[in-house]
Design a protein around this motif. Structure first.
Motif, PDB file in Angstrom:
ATOM      1  N   ALA A 362      22.740  76.906  20.016  1.00  0.00           N
ATOM      2  CA  ALA A 362      21.371  76.877  19.483  1.00  0.00           C
ATOM      3  C   ALA A 362      21.117  75.647  18.621  1.00  0.00           C
ATOM      4  O   ALA A 362      21.434  74.553  19.046  1.00  0.00           O
ATOM      5  CB  ALA A 362      21.059  78.174  18.755  1.00  0.00           C
ATOM      6  N   TYR A 363      20.556  75.816  17.413  1.00  0.00           N
ATOM      7  CA  TYR A 363      20.067  74.680  16.630  1.00  0.00           C
ATOM      8  C   TYR A 363      21.163  73.623  16.468  1.00  0.00           C
ATOM      9  O   TYR A 363      22.296  73.944  16.082  1.00  0.00           O
ATOM     10  CB  TYR A 363      19.598  75.165  15.252  1.00  0.00           C
ATOM     11  N   PRO A 364      20.857  72.360  16.772  1.00  0.00           N
ATOM     12  CA  PRO A 364      21.926  71.355  16.859  1.00  0.00           C
ATOM     13  C   PRO A 364      22.517  70.897  15.529  1.00  0.00           C
ATOM     14  O   PRO A 364      23.345  69.971  15.528  1.00  0.00           O
ATOM     15  CB  PRO A 364      21.232  70.193  17.590  1.00  0.00           C
ATOM     16  N   SER A 365      22.139  71.507  14.421  1.00  0.00           N
ATOM     17  CA  SER A 365      22.775  71.156  13.142  1.00  0.00           C
ATOM     18  C   SER A 365      24.159  71.779  13.026  1.00  0.00           C
ATOM     19  O   SER A 365      24.908  71.459  12.105  1.00  0.00           O
ATOM     20  CB  SER A 365      21.908  71.660  11.981  1.00  0.00           C
ATOM     21  N   ARG A 366      24.519  72.669  13.940  1.00  0.00           N
ATOM     22  CA  ARG A 366      25.751  73.439  13.810  1.00  0.00           C
ATOM     23  C   ARG A 366      26.923  72.702  14.452  1.00  0.00           C
ATOM     24  O   ARG A 366      26.772  72.094  15.513  1.00  0.00           O
ATOM     25  CB  ARG A 366      25.562  74.814  14.468  1.00  0.00           C
ATOM     26  N   ARG A 367      28.073  72.812  13.831  1.00  0.00           N
ATOM     27  CA  ARG A 367      29.242  72.147  14.394  1.00  0.00           C
ATOM     28  C   ARG A 367      30.504  72.943  14.061  1.00  0.00           C
ATOM     29  O   ARG A 367      30.567  73.677  13.077  1.00  0.00           O
ATOM     30  CB  ARG A 367      29.380  70.720  13.844  1.00  0.00           C
ATOM     31  N   ALA A 368      31.505  72.774  14.929  1.00  0.00           N
ATOM     32  CA  ALA A 368      32.846  73.305  14.683  1.00  0.00           C
ATOM     33  C   ALA A 368      33.808  72.139  14.847  1.00  0.00           C
ATOM     34  O   ALA A 368      33.527  71.198  15.593  1.00  0.00           O
ATOM     35  CB  ALA A 368      33.167  74.428  15.664  1.00  0.00           C
ATOM     36  N   TRP A 369      34.938  72.194  14.143  1.00  0.00           N
ATOM     37  CA  TRP A 369      35.872  71.072  14.258  1.00  0.00           C
ATOM     38  C   TRP A 369      37.294  71.515  13.935  1.00  0.00           C
ATOM     39  O   TRP A 369      37.515  72.561  13.308  1.00  0.00           O
ATOM     40  CB  TRP A 369      35.446  69.918  13.361  1.00  0.00           C
ATOM     41  N   LEU A 370      38.241  70.671  14.374  1.00  0.00           N
ATOM     42  CA  LEU A 370      39.645  70.942  14.131  1.00  0.00           C
ATOM     43  C   LEU A 370      40.104  70.207  12.883  1.00  0.00           C
ATOM     44  O   LEU A 370      39.849  69.007  12.727  1.00  0.00           O
ATOM     45  CB  LEU A 370      40.484  70.499  15.328  1.00  0.00           C
ATOM     46  N   SER A 371      40.775  70.932  12.027  1.00  0.00           N
ATOM     47  CA  SER A 371      41.441  70.331  10.872  1.00  0.00           C
ATOM     48  C   SER A 371      42.934  70.566  11.062  1.00  0.00           C
ATOM     49  O   SER A 371      43.386  71.713  11.174  1.00  0.00           O
ATOM     50  CB  SER A 371      40.948  70.986   9.574  1.00  0.00           C
ATOM     51  N   VAL A 372      43.696  69.478  11.135  1.00  0.00           N
ATOM     52  CA  VAL A 372      45.139  69.569  11.378  1.00  0.00           C
ATOM     53  C   VAL A 372      45.873  68.840  10.257  1.00  0.00           C
ATOM     54  O   VAL A 372      45.557  67.686   9.930  1.00  0.00           O
ATOM     55  CB  VAL A 372      45.501  68.960  12.753  1.00  0.00           C
ATOM     56  N   THR A 373      46.846  69.532   9.666  1.00  0.00           N
ATOM     57  CA  THR A 373      47.613  68.968   8.555  1.00  0.00           C
ATOM     58  C   THR A 373      49.103  69.067   8.863  1.00  0.00           C
ATOM     59  O   THR A 373      49.583  70.112   9.326  1.00  0.00           O
ATOM     60  CB  THR A 373      47.333  69.735   7.245  1.00  0.00           C
ATOM     61  N   VAL A 374      49.827  67.986   8.623  1.00  0.00           N
ATOM     62  CA  VAL A 374      51.281  67.969   8.764  1.00  0.00           C
ATOM     63  C   VAL A 374      51.878  67.726   7.381  1.00  0.00           C
ATOM     64  O   VAL A 374      51.481  66.780   6.685  1.00  0.00           O
ATOM     65  CB  VAL A 374      51.739  66.857   9.740  1.00  0.00           C
ATOM     66  N   SER A 375      52.805  68.601   6.988  1.00  0.00           N
ATOM     67  CA  SER A 375      53.436  68.476   5.672  1.00  0.00           C
ATOM     68  C   SER A 375      54.937  68.317   5.844  1.00  0.00           C
ATOM     69  O   SER A 375      55.540  68.863   6.786  1.00  0.00           O
ATOM     70  CB  SER A 375      53.159  69.714   4.817  1.00  0.00           C
ATOM     71  N   ASP A 376      55.572  67.571   4.911  1.00  0.00           N
ATOM     72  CA  ASP A 376      57.024  67.388   4.992  1.00  0.00           C
ATOM     73  C   ASP A 376      57.745  68.551   4.312  1.00  0.00           C
ATOM     74  O   ASP A 376      57.111  69.521   3.884  1.00  0.00           O
ATOM     75  CB  ASP A 376      57.410  66.033   4.401  1.00  0.00           C
ATOM     76  N   ARG A 377      59.067  68.443   4.212  1.00  0.00           N
ATOM     77  CA  ARG A 377      59.837  69.578   3.678  1.00  0.00           C
ATOM     78  C   ARG A 377      59.532  69.854   2.214  1.00  0.00           C
ATOM     79  O   ARG A 377      59.806  70.939   1.708  1.00  0.00           O
ATOM     80  CB  ARG A 377      61.332  69.323   3.877  1.00  0.00           C
ATOM     81  N   ARG A 405      26.226  56.297  13.604  1.00  0.00           N
ATOM     82  CA  ARG A 405      27.394  56.423  14.474  1.00  0.00           C
ATOM     83  C   ARG A 405      27.716  57.904  14.683  1.00  0.00           C
ATOM     84  O   ARG A 405      27.136  58.765  14.035  1.00  0.00           O
ATOM     85  CB  ARG A 405      28.591  55.693  13.855  1.00  0.00           C
ATOM     86  N   TYR A 406      28.636  58.167  15.576  1.00  0.00           N
ATOM     87  CA  TYR A 406      29.092  59.543  15.745  1.00  0.00           C
ATOM     88  C   TYR A 406      30.516  59.553  16.272  1.00  0.00           C
ATOM     89  O   TYR A 406      30.990  58.561  16.840  1.00  0.00           O
ATOM     90  CB  TYR A 406      28.172  60.333  16.677  1.00  0.00           C
ATOM     91  N   GLU A 407      31.179  60.675  16.058  1.00  0.00           N
ATOM     92  CA  GLU A 407      32.567  60.832  16.466  1.00  0.00           C
ATOM     93  C   GLU A 407      32.614  61.175  17.955  1.00  0.00           C
ATOM     94  O   GLU A 407      31.987  62.155  18.382  1.00  0.00           O
ATOM     95  CB  GLU A 407      33.204  61.957  15.649  1.00  0.00           C
ATOM     96  N   PRO A 408      33.331  60.410  18.774  1.00  0.00           N
ATOM     97  CA  PRO A 408      33.406  60.758  20.199  1.00  0.00           C
ATOM     98  C   PRO A 408      34.288  61.985  20.425  1.00  0.00           C
ATOM     99  O   PRO A 408      35.024  62.410  19.531  1.00  0.00           O
ATOM    100  CB  PRO A 408      34.040  59.509  20.817  1.00  0.00           C
ATOM    101  N   GLN A 420      38.377  65.845  15.958  1.00  0.00           N
ATOM    102  CA  GLN A 420      37.769  66.543  17.095  1.00  0.00           C
ATOM    103  C   GLN A 420      36.656  67.449  16.573  1.00  0.00           C
ATOM    104  O   GLN A 420      36.926  68.460  15.915  1.00  0.00           O
ATOM    105  CB  GLN A 420      38.817  67.370  17.851  1.00  0.00           C
ATOM    106  N   ILE A 421      35.423  67.068  16.872  1.00  0.00           N
ATOM    107  CA  ILE A 421      34.257  67.829  16.408  1.00  0.00           C
ATOM    108  C   ILE A 421      33.496  68.326  17.626  1.00  0.00           C
ATOM    109  O   ILE A 421      33.109  67.539  18.498  1.00  0.00           O
ATOM    110  CB  ILE A 421      33.340  66.962  15.529  1.00  0.00           C
ATOM    111  N   TYR A 422      33.261  69.633  17.674  1.00  0.00           N
ATOM    112  CA  TYR A 422      32.501  70.242  18.768  1.00  0.00           C
ATOM    113  C   TYR A 422      31.045  70.354  18.304  1.00  0.00           C
ATOM    114  O   TYR A 422      30.727  71.139  17.404  1.00  0.00           O
ATOM    115  CB  TYR A 422      33.100  71.602  19.118  1.00  0.00           C
ATOM    116  N   GLU A 423      30.172  69.552  18.908  1.00  0.00           N
ATOM    117  CA  GLU A 423      28.819  69.411  18.381  1.00  0.00           C
ATOM    118  C   GLU A 423      27.894  68.811  19.438  1.00  0.00           C
ATOM    119  O   GLU A 423      28.345  68.314  20.474  1.00  0.00           O
ATOM    120  CB  GLU A 423      28.832  68.468  17.171  1.00  0.00           C
ATOM    121  N   ALA A 424      26.598  68.858  19.134  1.00  0.00           N
ATOM    122  CA  ALA A 424      25.585  68.172  19.942  1.00  0.00           C
ATOM    123  C   ALA A 424      25.054  66.997  19.112  1.00  0.00           C
ATOM    124  O   ALA A 424      24.704  67.172  17.949  1.00  0.00           O
ATOM    125  CB  ALA A 424      24.450  69.122  20.285  1.00  0.00           C
ATOM    126  N   VAL A 425      25.016  65.813  19.733  1.00  0.00           N
ATOM    127  CA  VAL A 425      24.497  64.623  19.065  1.00  0.00           C
ATOM    128  C   VAL A 425      23.286  64.132  19.848  1.00  0.00           C
ATOM    129  O   VAL A 425      23.367  63.906  21.058  1.00  0.00           O
ATOM    130  CB  VAL A 425      25.567  63.518  18.971  1.00  0.00           C
TER     131      VAL A 425
END
Length: 548
Positions: A362-377, A405-408, A420-425
């Protein structure tokens, strides 16, 4: 119990509200609202007329499932009070001043459906800002009541599912006077109860299955907006919101309707009216469960300024239930194929859409995205992509940093400035990124997660995947797979990897672009947004794993 129901019946018949306030007589109530001509019969009454009988409802397991209480804490009830909608309409009017009357008339179709439909029946155009400036009586009261009882339940079964029905093309009887008008519902009502309802509300109940069809919802949740040039002339069309078409192209079309998820059914039998109601199987709650938890909380925090009728507690309950539904029913995420090869750590993130339409939709203001974090020991982060920031932006997202601009779409992520952003631009006729709905003419990117059964190779242009996701073989229903390949120092292992799928109803750029337009509505909304931006997003799904 009989004394209680009799008292409620008397309240309904004598016109005393549940708050003890004396209301108008039926004759007074049937007079045309202030500001409306008498060219057509009065077609609507506000929701308070329905509440005396359709509140105080308790489910078999003891929950309060009152129709009025559920509805007034929904986005449907607050469609006209929504400060983001008001700011967005003001922005379009400022961008296209010569088209103001047409813009207000078009936007009022679905956010102020009763005042707009009555105005058209009387030979007038729909208005927005004139109603907002009034004291809430007459036509302004109909406008403020949003998507109300006598709007939805009077939609006729005549053009549903056709192109003409979309973008507010619903049909409502314009000739029958109050006292003889039908209100459509899912249940058969006997003659005695019909007489009671007609006496209390001036409407007659009539059973009709179409009121529970997805096609009723599609009348306002399918929006095609007209692209305007600098002179306010129409130069194109944009499929702005098409969740109904997404659902039709999915595996859900034959098994679940819009109402299946957005109006959950109460288990067991219960009455739909607190006044002589019969036990019914299949009572649908009027919660209109969606995904906009953020606006529900904004309406609660600023309810006095916005004239919201629902109590703050009711809105917070609705927001909390929205988040719970999002967390349990919208998506799944898993980490697979983790390995450390030399100085590179690799992991695949699989994300799956569980909804019956695109995620988000629906309304194109909405977005979902991946947040990935790698941590050491030691627990120290050595890599992060997609961190959510307190101002509502996403770290590393090109569009939040620079609105041009926008994220591909990404298949592989190797650095923190890739997200990685799941969205409509959207793009304007010159191909520039825009958040102006009436400036936009096409999509530069649409990689929103596809529902199960959705074949992107056969999808109609209006719901097609756009941008680099078209060529991504693993971007297919119901999800996506992204490879993360990250440079690390092996001596700092073992490493922990955490992946989250976030969701935000109003993205940073969609809010902050309004600040460029100086008006009360835009400045007010941007102020509200900034005050709550740290809570404008939630995690839908997550997974974590340690790499030895």
């Amino acid at each position: 119990m009989r004394i209680w129901t009799l008292a409620l019946l008397l309240l309904a018949l004598t016109g005393l509200s549940s708050h003890g306030r004396t209301e108008e007589s039926p004759a007074e109530r049937d007079q045309p609202a202030d500001g409306l001509k008498a060219a057509a019969p009065q077609m609507f009454l506000t929701s308070d007329r329905c509440m005396a009988c359709h509140n105080n409802l308790t489910s078999p397991d003891g929950q309060d499932v009152s129709i009025g209480s559920d509805w007034r804490a929904s986005m449907m009830a607050n469609s006209a009070r929504d400060p983001y909608w008001q700011a967005a309409v003001r922005r379009e009017v400022l961008d296209h001043p010569s088209a103001q009357a047409a813009i207000e008339d078009e936007c009022a179709k679905c956010h102020m459906p009763m005042s707009r439909t009555q105005a058209h029946a009387d030979g007038l155009k729909g208005q927005i800002f004139a109603h907002l400036a009034q004291d809430g009586s007459g036509a302004a009261a109909l406008a403020a009541d949003g998507v109300s009882c006598t709007a939805c339940h009077q939609i006729l079964d005549e053009n549903l599912g056709t192109r003409e029905s979309f973008a507010g093309g619903y049909l409502i009887d314009r000739t029958t006077p109050l006292g003889q008008r039908w209100i459509f519902g899912p249940f058969e009502v006997d003659a005695g109860r019909r007489a009671i309802m007609n006496s209390a509300s001036r409407f007659q109940p009539l059973q009709s299955a179409h009121i529970q069809s997805s096609e009723v919802c599609a009348t306002c949740h399918t929006l095609y907006t007209h692209t305007l040039d600098e002179d306010g002339q129409v130069i194109g069309e944009l499929p702005e919101q098409v969740p109904y078409q997404e659902w039709q192209h999915s595996a859900y079309r034959d098994s679940q309707s819009c109402q299946s998820c957005h109006m959950p059914v109460v288990e067991g039998e219960m009455p739909v009216s607190s006044v002589w109601g019969e036990p019914r199987q299949g009572f649908s709650r009027h919660v209109f469960r969606g995904g906009n938890f953020f606006m529900l909380r904004m309406l609660g925090r600023y309810r006095d300024q916005l004239g919201v009728q629902a109590l703050s507690g009711e809105l917070e309950t609705a927001a909390r239930r929205t988040v719970e539904h999002l967390e349990t029913s919208s998506a799944r995420l898993s980490l697979t194929d983790l390995r450390l090869q030399g100085n590179r750590l690799q992991a695949r993130v699989l994300v799956e859409n569980l909804a019956g339409h695109k995620l988000p939709t629906a309304y194109p203001s909405r977005r979902a995205w991946l947040s990935v974090t790698v941590s050491d020991r030691q627990g120290e982060a050595v890599f992060q992509s997609g961190a959510f920031k307190a101002d509502g932006s996403i770290e590393g997202n090109d569009n939040d940093a620079d609105g041009s601009r926008y994220e591909p779409h990404h298949q592989r992520i190797e650095s923190a400035d890739q997200v990685q952003i799941y969205e409509a631009v959207l793009a304007d006729p010159q191909g520039r990124v825009t958040t102006g709905l009436l400036t936009a003419i096409r999509y530069l990117k649409d990689n929103r997660l596809l529902p199960r059964g959705f074949d992107k190779s056969t999808a109609h242009e209006d719901i097609a995947v756009k941008g680099l996701a078209v060529e991504d073989a693993d971007f297919e229903a119901p999800g996506d797979e992204v490879l993360y390949s990250i440079a690390v120092d092996p001596r700092r292992g073992p490493f922990s990897v955490r992946a989250e799928l976030w969701y935000q109803p109003i993205a940073y750029r969609w809010a902050h672009n309004l600040a460029e337009r100086r008006a009360m509505e835009t400045e007010r909304f941007v102020g509200y947004y900034r005050s709550m931006s740290d809570n404008s997003a939630v995690v839908l799904a997550r997974d974590s794993i340690k790499v030895p």
